[in-house]
Design a protein around this motif. Structure first.
Motif, short mmCIF file in Angstrom:
data_model
loop_
_atom_site.label_atom_id
_atom_site.label_comp_id
_atom_site.label_asym_id
_atom_site.label_seq_id
_atom_site.Cartn_x
_atom_site.Cartn_y
_atom_site.Cartn_z
N SER A 2 -46.58 -40.59 27.69
CA SER A 2 -47.01 -39.55 26.76
C SER A 2 -45.89 -38.53 26.57
O SER A 2 -45.20 -38.16 27.51
CB SER A 2 -48.25 -38.84 27.31
OG SER A 2 -48.46 -37.62 26.65
N ASP A 3 -45.70 -38.07 25.33
CA ASP A 3 -44.69 -37.05 25.08
C ASP A 3 -45.23 -35.65 25.32
O ASP A 3 -44.60 -34.65 24.99
CB ASP A 3 -44.13 -37.17 23.66
CG ASP A 3 -45.19 -37.00 22.58
OD1 ASP A 3 -46.36 -36.73 22.92
OD2 ASP A 3 -44.84 -37.13 21.40
N GLU A 4 -46.42 -35.57 25.90
CA GLU A 4 -47.00 -34.28 26.25
C GLU A 4 -47.22 -34.14 27.75
O GLU A 4 -47.86 -33.21 28.21
CB GLU A 4 -48.34 -34.08 25.51
CG GLU A 4 -48.18 -34.06 23.99
CD GLU A 4 -49.52 -33.98 23.29
OE1 GLU A 4 -50.54 -34.24 23.94
OE2 GLU A 4 -49.53 -33.64 22.10
N ASP A 39 -39.10 -36.69 26.43
CA ASP A 39 -38.30 -35.82 27.27
C ASP A 39 -38.41 -36.24 28.73
O ASP A 39 -39.50 -36.60 29.21
CB ASP A 39 -38.78 -34.37 27.09
CG ASP A 39 -38.11 -33.42 28.05
OD1 ASP A 39 -36.99 -32.97 27.75
OD2 ASP A 39 -38.70 -33.16 29.12
N ALA A 40 -37.30 -36.19 29.46
CA ALA A 40 -37.27 -36.69 30.83
C ALA A 40 -38.24 -35.96 31.75
O ALA A 40 -38.89 -36.57 32.60
CB ALA A 40 -35.85 -36.60 31.38
N ALA A 41 -38.36 -34.64 31.60
CA ALA A 41 -39.27 -33.88 32.47
C ALA A 41 -40.71 -34.27 32.20
O ALA A 41 -41.51 -34.44 33.13
CB ALA A 41 -39.07 -32.38 32.26
N LEU A 42 -41.06 -34.41 30.93
CA LEU A 42 -42.43 -34.80 30.61
C LEU A 42 -42.69 -36.25 31.00
O LEU A 42 -43.80 -36.60 31.41
CB LEU A 42 -42.70 -34.59 29.12
CG LEU A 42 -42.73 -33.12 28.66
CD1 LEU A 42 -43.01 -33.04 27.17
CD2 LEU A 42 -43.77 -32.33 29.45
N GLY A 43 -41.67 -37.10 30.89
CA GLY A 43 -41.83 -38.47 31.35
C GLY A 43 -42.08 -38.54 32.84
O GLY A 43 -42.94 -39.28 33.32
#
Length: 794
Positions: A37-39, A77-81
């Motif tokens: 998810s990108d969120e 985004d890596a952090a959200l991933g």
């Protein structure tokens, strides 16, 4: 017991296995393809067009073996991933009664294949460096990035040896020589494993030898070619690297699909070589036993055949190793003990990774100390508040990564031909440079098929690339600030349109120098000229590029040909008519800067060809490893001789090789030879020479290649400096597969050639092995021993 870190991983796996039902066991043998998810929400099943929908809620009560590509399926985004993967792991471990999390795997063929991660040069460029230590450093950096966000396994390296350069996946390989592939690939594995990532050797074995270079075509290969060309890189990596996973090949060889080849996957890999890790399926490869190979009438039979052969894990998603495998067990097609064998291997690795520890924590290093805050921020951001957004807090393309990518790219640039035009000193460059060609102004021209912007990003055209990709034009403008640079594409990469030729020729005639930017466009399944499923009918430059190049050569100014490509191409008369020819193999995000720095001479070229460049586009397949009948002869009208042979590469200086010394001209078949020579830089610039050691066996009981690489060493020497190169060559390196199928060292004459390339021998030692023929096995010595004694300047 299985939570007890004081027990061995094997003891813990056995204890956990004893607690499991058949359903729970088979759940550990499958993956699920997910999209992050990108969120920052949980990962969800990826609905691949080849597969039926997967319902996670129905699977998770029994557990899950692997998560397939949680980062590499969509731009996230890596952090959200990392946050999404964390949440998914909590759900998976919480949903099954034993609390077992999943193992997450990703592609990492040219860097971590996720949005915003460093895009390193492709494996063919790794081979061009002839620098295993540098590739190990690169792999360690890739591994650290994977580990930082919660990934456990990387699906690399590819150890396929090129047998036909028309094959689209040549760009994923390290080259056409098994020793080069083995040494570079083994170093990559060491680097990845040093970061705690499970490396995966692929494709085991023979995928690259498909007929006519067509992807996934049948393989017609004898047992000696398989044993002496295809298998050695895998054997070297298993013996020397600590690799923990292997992936079977798609292809069938002489009617036996790799996924159902028990002699290969169990007999050779495990029982002979001693491999004790997991063997994973190439994507959909188990089902292919039914749908493509026709050796199974149902998924039940396919599952039974693959499990019996030695496949442990089905990827990318559950199909054959789900209910079909359970039916196969209940119906007696396969004993449950074989299920236990595979599950034990999977659980052992999970124990090694800490996934079975009582204090296991799904928070990855990148979110350590701020996971709760990141979750809260993501949740509030979902609720459209003014809370801080965790995006951008995890950097997978650091300055250090880019510097490493730059070093690899610089060392991989191969100068094929030069009439003295290069280098173009930046402070004395031509006033007007015409940059002509379809790759002149395309950011992604430096990327291979498995780089994220090409592999996935093309499906999301409105999403930024995620990394900086300077074009050739931009890199030249930054390098040659005093030059006016004008550019035109002339034609497209693969189109036949010549309407742009006139404008391109006009720009060329008005320039002091022409730089042609030619080559490939990476893609998948026909959407590119190089990459998986993008096979070539010949090795002519794609589209109208050869015609464009010939047009530029007729305009008058000197032409420097630069190639950004995934395979070698025949260049026609340009191979000698051009002022210079510079080859790069998809050199990654720093590739154009590396290319520009070599053109200016700020960086000296040191790359060598990992694969021959053909003279004729249709004399295929041909590699330098051919036997005598495979080379130029008077009885065929087709000449397979290369324009530039394996190992070739020029520098901006000159070297002399001299003072060959042979300690003894005879040795027993269980002995060794000792050679030495002196290499001196006789030019005015610092440069790199690569001493390549080739073995020629004039008379053997079975046909041998004319020569084969058995060792190499890089030498960087200042002007006037010299090095005394000493090498000990064990007789084991002369072994080959004999008439009875066993590897043998035979007495007789040998030639050891100290060479600058396969076509440029400098010094030859004529030696003799004495005594009885000696059978050797997987315990034989695999390497010569080089010692370099640098000599002071005179």
């Amino acid at each position: 017991m299985w939570r007890d870190k004081g027990r061995t991983p094997q003891e813990r796996a056995d204890a956990l296995l004893a607690e499991m039902t058949l359903e729970e066991k088979t759940a550990q043998l499958v993956g699920v393809w997910v999209g992050t998810s990108d969120e920052g929400a949980e990962v969800a099943p990826h609905q691949h067009d080849m597969e039926d929908p997967v319902q996670l809620g129905d699977l998770l009560p029994y557990g899950l073996g692997q998560l397939t590509r949680p980062f590499g399926t969509a731009p996230v985004d890596a952090a959200l991933g990392a946050l999404a993967l964390l949440r998914a792991q909590r759900r998976i471990a919480g949903a099954n009664r034993l609390g077992i999390p999943a193992l997450a795997h990703e592609e990492c063929l040219a860097g971590f294949a996720t949005w915003g991660a460093t895009a390193y040069p492709i494996p063919l460029s790794w081979g061009a460096t002839f620098d295993p230590a540098l590739i190990q450093d690169m792999a360690a950096a890739i591994g650290r990035d994977l580990r930082a966000v919660g990934v456990h396994q990387g699906l690399a390296p590819v150890l396929d040896v090129v047998r036909d350069a028309r094959w689209g996946r040549v760009e994923e390989t390290i080259g056409e020589d098994p020793y080069l592939v083995g040494t570079i690939g083994t170093s990559y594995v060491r680097g990845l494993e040093s970061a705690g990532i499970i490396a995966t050797l692929k494709h085991f074995a023979g995928y690259s030898a498909s007929r006519a270079g067509r992807n996934l075509a049948p393989v017609a290969m004898g047992p000696r070619e398989r044993a002496d060309v295809i298998l050695p890189p895998f054997e070297m990596a298993v013996r020397e690297s600590g690799v923990r996973s292997v992936m079977h090949a798609y292809t069938d060889t002489d009617g036996i699909p790799s996924a159902a080849d028990e002699r290969l996957l169990t007999g050779l890999l495990r029982e002979t070589w001693g491999f004790d890790g997991t063997l994973v399926a190439d994507y959909f490869g188990i089902a292919f036993l039914k749908t493509l190979h026709g050796v199974a009438g149902s998924l039940d039979e396919a599952a039974a055949r693959a499990l019996t052969a030695g496949v442990d894990v089905e990827l990318p998603t559950v199909k054959a190793f789900g209910e079909p495998l359970r039916r196969a067990v209940r119906d007696g097609l396969v004993p449950e003990t074989l299920v236990d064998r595979a599950v034990r291997r999977v659980l052992t690795q999970k124990a090694q990774l800490g996934l079975l520890d009582a204090d296991w924590d799904p928070v990855p290093p990148a979110l350590a100390g701020r996971a709760a805050e990141a979750e809260a921020d993501a949740d509030r951001a979902d609720a459209s508040t003014d809370a801080a957004d965790p995006r951008g807090t995890v950097d997978l393309d650091t300055r250090a990564n880019r510097a490493l990518a730059r070093r690899v790219a610089e060392r991989a640039v191969v100068l094929l031909h030069n009439d003295g035009t290069l280098p173009l000193a930046a402070d004395a460059a031509p006033a007007r440079i015409a940059l002509i060609g379809p790759n002149a102004d395309v950011p992604t021209a430096v990327l291979g098929c498995y780089s994220f912007p090409v592999h996935v990003g093309t499906q999301h055209p409105h999403k930024p690339l995620g990394i900086e990709l300077p074009t050739v034009r931009e890199a030249l403008a930054a390098e040659f600030t005093g030059s006016e640079i004008v550019s035109a594409p002339g034609t497209s990469v693969d189109g036949c349109d010549t309407d742009g030729f006139a404008a391109a020729a006009e720009l060329a005639r008005g320039a002091d120098l022409v730089i042609a930017a030619l080559g490939d466009r990476a893609g998948l399944f026909g959407r590119g000229t190089s990459g998986e499923g993008c096979d070539a009918g010949s090795l002519a430059l794609p589209g109208a590029q050869q015609e464009l190049l010939d047009t530029l050569l007729d305009t008058g100014p000197p032409v420097v040909v630069t190639l950004l490509a995934g395979r070698p191409y025949a260049l026609g008369g340009a191979a000698t008519r051009a002022a210079a020819v510079v080859q790069t193999f998809f050199p990654g995000e720093e590739g154009t800067r590396a290319l520009a720095s070599v053109l200016s001479g700020r960086v000296a070229p040191s790359g060598r060809l990992p694969i021959s460049v053909p003279k004729l586009p249709d004399a295929q397949p041909a590699t330098y490893l051919a036997a005598r009948l495979g080379h130029t002869s008077d009885v065929s009208s087709v000449d397979p001789a290369p324009a530039f042979g394996f190992g070739h590469g020029l520098t901006y200086t000159t070297f002399t090789w001299s003072e060959l010394d042979v300690a003894a001209e005879e040795a027993n078949t269980d002995g060794e030879f000792a050679l030495a020579c002196t290499v001196r830089n006789t030019g005015t610039r610092t440069g790199t020479e690569i001493v390549q050691l080739y073995l020629h066996d004039p008379v053997a009981s079975v046909v041998q290649p004319e020569q084969r690489l058995i060792g190499y060493v890089r030498l960087e020497l200042a002007p006037g400096a010299a090095a005394r190169v000493r090498v000990t060559v064990p007789a084991d390196l002369a072994s080959f597969t004999g008439r009875d199928g066993r590897r043998v060292v035979e007495p007789g004459e040998l030639h050891l050639r100290l060479s600058a390339s396969s076509t440029d021998p400098r010094l030859t030692a004529r030696l003799r092995l004495t005594g009885e023929a000696r059978t050797v096995d997987h315990r034989r010595r695999l390497h010569p021993e080089f010692r370099v004694e640098h000599q002071s300047l005179p």
